[in-house]
Structure formats: C-alpha cells, structure tokens
Design a protein around this motif. Structure first.
Motif, PDB file in Angstrom:
ATOM      1  N   VAL A   1     -59.118  33.991  13.590  1.00 16.83           N
ATOM      2  CA  VAL A   1     -60.310  34.846  13.713  1.00 16.83           C
ATOM      3  C   VAL A   1     -61.047  34.891  15.143  1.00 16.83           C
ATOM      4  CG1 VAL A   1     -62.679  35.609  12.776  1.00 16.83           C
ATOM      5  CG2 VAL A   1     -60.755  34.915  11.372  1.00 16.83           C
ATOM      6  N   ALA A   2     -60.938  33.665  15.458  1.00 18.20           N
ATOM      7  CA  ALA A   2     -61.686  33.370  17.069  1.00 18.20           C
ATOM      8  C   ALA A   2     -60.889  33.908  18.081  1.00 18.20           C
ATOM      9  CB  ALA A   2     -61.988  31.899  17.285  1.00 18.20           C
ATOM     10  N   TYR A   3     -59.556  33.830  18.035  1.00 17.58           N
ATOM     11  CA  TYR A   3     -58.667  34.405  19.058  1.00 17.58           C
ATOM     12  C   TYR A   3     -58.733  35.928  18.923  1.00 17.58           C
ATOM     13  CZ  TYR A   3     -54.282  35.444  21.402  1.00 17.58           C
ATOM     14  OH  TYR A   3     -53.460  36.035  22.406  1.00 17.58           O
TER      15      TYR A   3
ATOM     16  N   ALA B   1     -66.637  33.455  24.637  1.00 21.37           N
ATOM     17  CA  ALA B   1     -66.532  31.927  23.647  1.00 21.37           C
ATOM     18  C   ALA B   1     -67.558  31.835  22.961  1.00 21.37           C
ATOM     19  CB  ALA B   1     -66.483  30.630  24.733  1.00 21.37           C
ATOM     20  N   PHE B   2     -68.951  32.056  23.261  1.00 22.89           N
ATOM     21  CA  PHE B   2     -69.883  32.115  22.288  1.00 22.89           C
ATOM     22  C   PHE B   2     -69.848  32.897  20.915  1.00 22.89           C
ATOM     23  CE2 PHE B   2     -74.292  32.902  21.073  1.00 22.89           C
ATOM     24  CZ  PHE B   2     -74.864  31.796  20.321  1.00 22.89           C
ATOM     25  N   VAL B   3     -69.322  33.948  21.002  1.00 25.40           N
ATOM     26  CA  VAL B   3     -69.232  35.007  20.052  1.00 25.40           C
ATOM     27  C   VAL B   3     -68.064  34.409  19.247  1.00 25.40           C
ATOM     28  CG1 VAL B   3     -68.673  37.300  19.431  1.00 25.40           C
ATOM     29  CG2 VAL B   3     -70.124  36.858  21.300  1.00 25.40           C
ATOM     30  N   ALA B   4     -66.922  33.912  19.616  1.00 24.38           N
ATOM     31  CA  ALA B   4     -65.859  33.690  19.036  1.00 24.38           C
ATOM     32  C   ALA B   4     -66.051  32.443  18.241  1.00 24.38           C
ATOM     33  CB  ALA B   4     -64.496  33.012  19.880  1.00 24.38           C
ATOM     34  N   ASP B   5     -66.953  31.484  18.772  1.00 23.60           N
ATOM     35  CA  ASP B   5     -67.472  30.159  18.238  1.00 23.60           C
ATOM     36  C   ASP B   5     -68.391  30.372  17.082  1.00 23.60           C
ATOM     37  OD1 ASP B   5     -67.875  27.670  17.669  1.00 23.60           O
ATOM     38  OD2 ASP B   5     -69.019  27.331  19.825  1.00 23.60           O
ATOM     39  N   LEU B   6     -69.204  31.307  17.173  1.00 27.57           N
ATOM     40  CA  LEU B   6     -70.020  31.901  15.991  1.00 27.57           C
ATOM     41  C   LEU B   6     -69.277  32.489  14.843  1.00 27.57           C
ATOM     42  CD1 LEU B   6     -73.322  33.466  17.917  1.00 27.57           C
ATOM     43  CD2 LEU B   6     -73.091  31.237  16.938  1.00 27.57           C
ATOM     44  N   VAL B   7     -68.236  33.275  15.308  1.00 31.13           N
ATOM     45  CA  VAL B   7     -67.680  33.868  14.091  1.00 31.13           C
ATOM     46  C   VAL B   7     -66.758  33.035  13.385  1.00 31.13           C
ATOM     47  CG1 VAL B   7     -65.573  35.468  13.518  1.00 31.13           C
ATOM     48  CG2 VAL B   7     -67.627  36.155  15.446  1.00 31.13           C
TER      49      VAL B   7
ATOM     50  N   THR C   1     -67.536  29.577  13.218  1.00 30.21           N
ATOM     51  CA  THR C   1     -68.362  28.863  12.115  1.00 30.21           C
ATOM     52  C   THR C   1     -68.836  29.669  10.905  1.00 30.21           C
ATOM     53  OG1 THR C   1     -69.495  27.784  14.211  1.00 30.21           O
ATOM     54  CG2 THR C   1     -70.858  27.688  12.121  1.00 30.21           C
ATOM     55  N   PHE C   2     -69.141  30.927  11.084  1.00 28.98           N
ATOM     56  CA  PHE C   2     -69.334  31.744  10.005  1.00 28.98           C
ATOM     57  C   PHE C   2     -68.338  31.765   8.705  1.00 28.98           C
ATOM     58  CE2 PHE C   2     -72.932  33.511  12.475  1.00 28.98           C
ATOM     59  CZ  PHE C   2     -73.905  33.732  11.380  1.00 28.98           C
ATOM     60  N   LEU C   3     -66.993  31.706   9.385  1.00 29.15           N
ATOM     61  CA  LEU C   3     -65.943  31.516   8.471  1.00 29.15           C
ATOM     62  C   LEU C   3     -65.782  30.512   7.706  1.00 29.15           C
ATOM     63  CD1 LEU C   3     -63.241  32.973   7.254  1.00 29.15           C
ATOM     64  CD2 LEU C   3     -62.358  32.240   9.087  1.00 29.15           C
ATOM     65  N   ILE C   4     -65.755  29.102   8.469  1.00 30.21           N
ATOM     66  CA  ILE C   4     -65.887  27.956   7.763  1.00 30.21           C
ATOM     67  C   ILE C   4     -67.003  27.631   6.938  1.00 30.21           C
ATOM     68  CG2 ILE C   4     -66.168  25.331   8.462  1.00 30.21           C
ATOM     69  CD1 ILE C   4     -63.449  26.647   9.045  1.00 30.21           C
ATOM     70  N   PHE C   5     -68.207  28.246   7.263  1.00 26.82           N
ATOM     71  CA  PHE C   5     -69.238  28.273   6.216  1.00 26.82           C
ATOM     72  C   PHE C   5     -69.115  28.877   4.976  1.00 26.82           C
ATOM     73  CE2 PHE C   5     -72.440  31.374   4.669  1.00 26.82           C
ATOM     74  CZ  PHE C   5     -73.164  30.403   3.746  1.00 26.82           C
ATOM     75  N   ALA C   6     -68.236  30.181   5.018  1.00 23.23           N
ATOM     76  CA  ALA C   6     -67.995  30.740   3.906  1.00 23.23           C
ATOM     77  C   ALA C   6     -67.088  30.269   3.098  1.00 23.23           C
ATOM     78  CB  ALA C   6     -67.461  32.358   4.246  1.00 23.23           C
ATOM     79  N   LEU C   7     -66.191  29.522   3.774  1.00 21.74           N
ATOM     80  CA  LEU C   7     -64.963  28.672   2.970  1.00 21.74           C
ATOM     81  C   LEU C   7     -65.558  27.275   2.294  1.00 21.74           C
ATOM     82  CD1 LEU C   7     -61.887  29.033   5.562  1.00 21.74           C
ATOM     83  CD2 LEU C   7     -62.299  30.042   3.281  1.00 21.74           C
ATOM     84  N   SER C   8     -66.596  26.859   3.162  1.00 22.76           N
ATOM     85  CA  SER C   8     -67.335  25.557   2.392  1.00 22.76           C
ATOM     86  C   SER C   8     -68.107  26.161   1.068  1.00 22.76           C
ATOM     87  CB  SER C   8     -68.144  25.008   3.680  1.00 22.76           C
ATOM     88  OG  SER C   8     -69.398  25.866   3.556  1.00 22.76           O
ATOM     89  N   MET C   9     -68.602  27.353   1.227  1.00 22.16           N
ATOM     90  CA  MET C   9     -69.114  27.527  -0.101  1.00 22.16           C
ATOM     91  C   MET C   9     -68.410  27.819  -1.149  1.00 22.16           C
ATOM     92  SD  MET C   9     -72.489  27.560   0.548  1.00 22.16           S
ATOM     93  CE  MET C   9     -73.109  28.480  -0.803  1.00 22.16           C
ATOM     94  N   VAL C  10     -67.108  28.420  -0.752  1.00 21.55           N
ATOM     95  CA  VAL C  10     -66.050  28.510  -1.867  1.00 21.55           C
ATOM     96  C   VAL C  10     -65.483  27.325  -2.401  1.00 21.55           C
ATOM     97  CG1 VAL C  10     -63.689  29.171  -2.098  1.00 21.55           C
ATOM     98  CG2 VAL C  10     -65.327  30.937  -0.879  1.00 21.55           C
TER      99      VAL C  10
ATOM    100  N   LEU D   1     -74.533  26.024  11.647  1.00 23.39           N
ATOM    101  CA  LEU D   1     -74.924  26.832  12.596  1.00 23.39           C
ATOM    102  C   LEU D   1     -75.411  26.142  13.690  1.00 23.39           C
ATOM    103  CD1 LEU D   1     -74.481  29.731  13.660  1.00 23.39           C
ATOM    104  CD2 LEU D   1     -76.911  30.117  12.613  1.00 23.39           C
ATOM    105  N   MET D   2     -76.477  25.184  13.361  1.00 30.51           N
ATOM    106  CA  MET D   2     -77.379  24.476  14.192  1.00 30.51           C
ATOM    107  C   MET D   2     -76.470  23.480  15.107  1.00 30.51           C
ATOM    108  SD  MET D   2     -78.602  21.101  14.783  1.00 30.51           S
ATOM    109  CE  MET D   2     -78.917  20.337  13.193  1.00 30.51           C
ATOM    110  N   PRO D   3     -75.417  22.806  14.410  1.00 31.91           N
ATOM    111  CA  PRO D   3     -74.601  21.749  15.380  1.00 31.91           C
ATOM    112  C   PRO D   3     -73.521  22.554  16.139  1.00 31.91           C
ATOM    113  CG  PRO D   3     -74.574  20.874  13.099  1.00 31.91           C
ATOM    114  CD  PRO D   3     -75.333  22.300  13.168  1.00 31.91           C
TER     115      PRO D   3
END
Length: 292
Positions: free
Chosen positions: A25-27, A43-49, A51-60, A148-150
């Motif tokens: 997704v970042a690529y 890089a910042f936008v890709a990094d955020l996207v 992170t949001f994906l890992i967050f979603a999967l961590s909730m799953v 998100l903070m880290p």
C-alpha cells in the motif's frame, strides 16, 4: 479462531503478511504521488497510510502489539527509497548512513521477535492503557497513543536522514563523529539488551533489580542508546547540509518521548514490582551516567 489459539509460528506469519500488505500500500502511494511532491511529503503520506493499515489489522486480531516492529521496520525502507530518488548526495555518506540504519533495524526487530510470544501476547503498557483509558474508545487510544504518535516521532527523527542522503557536501570530520555516535548507540543498545536477556533468564534473578554491566551506570541504557542513535543521524544531516540544522526537532522529540512517557512508565512498574527500586532510582540516573 481466537487469538490465543494461534501458534507463535502462525503469529509471525500474520505479522509478515500484514507488513507486506502495508509495504504494498505504501508503494502504491509512492507510485501514485504527484510529481510535484517533495520526497519528504511522499514518504510521510505513505508512512501514514501504512500505519493506518497496521492499525486496522491490529484491531482485527485484537492485538495492538502488531504495530511494535513498525518502529524499526519503516526507517530503512524510507531511507532506501530516498537514496534512489536523491538528486546527488555523497556516495560514501549514503552507504554509511544506510548501512547503520539497516544494522540498527535488523538488531532492534530481532530483539522484538526474540521476546514476542505470539498474538496472545500484548505489551503490558498497552494493557495498562486499555484498562485506564476511562471513557475514551479503545480504537482511538490504539490509533493515537500506540501507533500514530510513534510513527510521527520516528518520522521527525528521519527528517535529518533526507539531507544526509541528498546533501552534496563531501564526507568529512563531522561524518566521522556521526558514525562513531550512531555505531556506539547501536552497540550500547545491543549490549544492554543482551545483558538484560541473560539476567532475566536466570531463575535466581526473579524479582531482583538489574544493576550490573551497563545497567549499573544508567537505569535505561537501551533508551539512552536509542536516543543517541537519532542524534547521530542528525549529525549526518548537519554534516551534509548545515541549513537543515532545524531537523534537530527529531532527536529532541525522541528525548521528550522517552523522558515524558517511556521512562516514567517503566519506573512506575518497577516501583510496584521490585522492593528497593526507589533507592535504586536515587542511586542510578535514568539516562546519562554520572561522571563519578
């Protein structure tokens, strides 16, 4: 299947699969980004996207620790891409910086993998946050405070890596100093973690305070090494492009993170679990060793 039923091997499979998906997704963000975007913005936008994906999967999988390796996995990927797109830059510095970041990332990720038991294991700090969050929704605490903070703090630390890789000044004396600081920081973290693992593995040390080796001089030598690592990268950035001195917001942010959050949490937990830790805190400084 419940999280507790997943084996350690399959748990790591979930982690690898999640991070490969996040990388994909970042690529995609990098490929689709407008040409007018600066590599820092892309890089910042890709990094955020990611992170949001890992967050979603961590909730799953109901495990916020899915994010834990992100801290060390993302930087070498970002730095590697910046080397590719950098217009110019001193080749020697690029090789040294990328090598140091890669060594740091492999070691730190390996240390995480060594101590992670699988998807049934959640970092005690996250469990504490979940239990004390009050009326704040867990997903918001997980996203904002844990993930998100880290990501934002690490990206601030990476700001100095861009001028280090793209700056045109030749490799010089300050780069030698930066190499010594960064390599020394990696070594300090490695020694601290190795000593801690050996101490914790001894049955007779249960409940005792780690106060030998580098832990005798500072209560948190691993944190000291981590902070010094980011200061070393900042020195590389200043050596390559002095006008980017303002990127010191990165290492300063690291100091604030560890002094305001990580160290107080660890000390508070040790005070609750180990008798005599209050005396230990008075005798041994949190980060910088005393001269005597």
């Amino acid at each position: 299947m419940g999280v507790r039923a997943v084996s350690r091997t399959r748990s790591f499979g979930v982690v690898v699969g999640s991070y490969l998906l996040a990388l994909t997704v970042a690529y995609a963000v990098v490929v689709l980004a407008p040409p007018s975007w600066h590599p820092l913005v892309t890089a910042f936008v890709a990094d955020l996207v990611a992170t949001f994906l890992i967050f979603a999967l961590s909730m799953v999988v109901d495990n916020a620790s899915l994010y834990d390796p992100y801290w060390s996995v993302a930087p070498p990927l970002v730095a590697g891409w910046w080397v590719v797109v950098a217009d110019g830059g001193d080749r020697v510095r690029q090789v040294v910086v990328l090598l140091l970041i890669t060594v740091w990332a492999v070691r730190l990720t390996g240390n995480w993998a060594y101590g992670w038991g699988g998807l049934h294991q959640v970092d005690w700090r996250y469990t504490h946050l979940r239990a004390t969050r009050g009326r704040v929704p867990w997903w918001l605490v997980n996203l904002g405070g844990i993930q998100l903070m880290p990501t934002l703090v690490v990206f601030l630390g990476l700001l100095s890596v861009w001028p280090a890789l793209a700056g045109s000044r030749p490799f010089g004396v300050l780069d030698v100093v930066a190499t010594a600081v960064t390599a020394g920081a990696i070594a300090l973290e490695a020694v601290a973690d190795l000593q801690l693992h050996r101490f914790a593995a001894a049955v007779g040390n249960r409940g005792r305070i780690m106060a030998t080796g580098v832990w005798r001089r500072t209560r948190h030598p691993n944190y000291l090494g981590e902070i010094a690592f980011w200061w070393g990268l900042w020195l590389f950035g200043v050596a390559a492009a002095p006008s980017w001195w303002w990127t010191l917001v990165g290492p300063v942010g690291m100091v604030v993170l560890f002094k305001a959050a990580s160290i107080p949490l660890m000390d508070r937990r040790s005070l609750d679990r180990r008798s005599g830790y209050a005396d230990h805190m008075r005798e041994v400084p949190a980060l910088l060793p005393r001269l005597r």
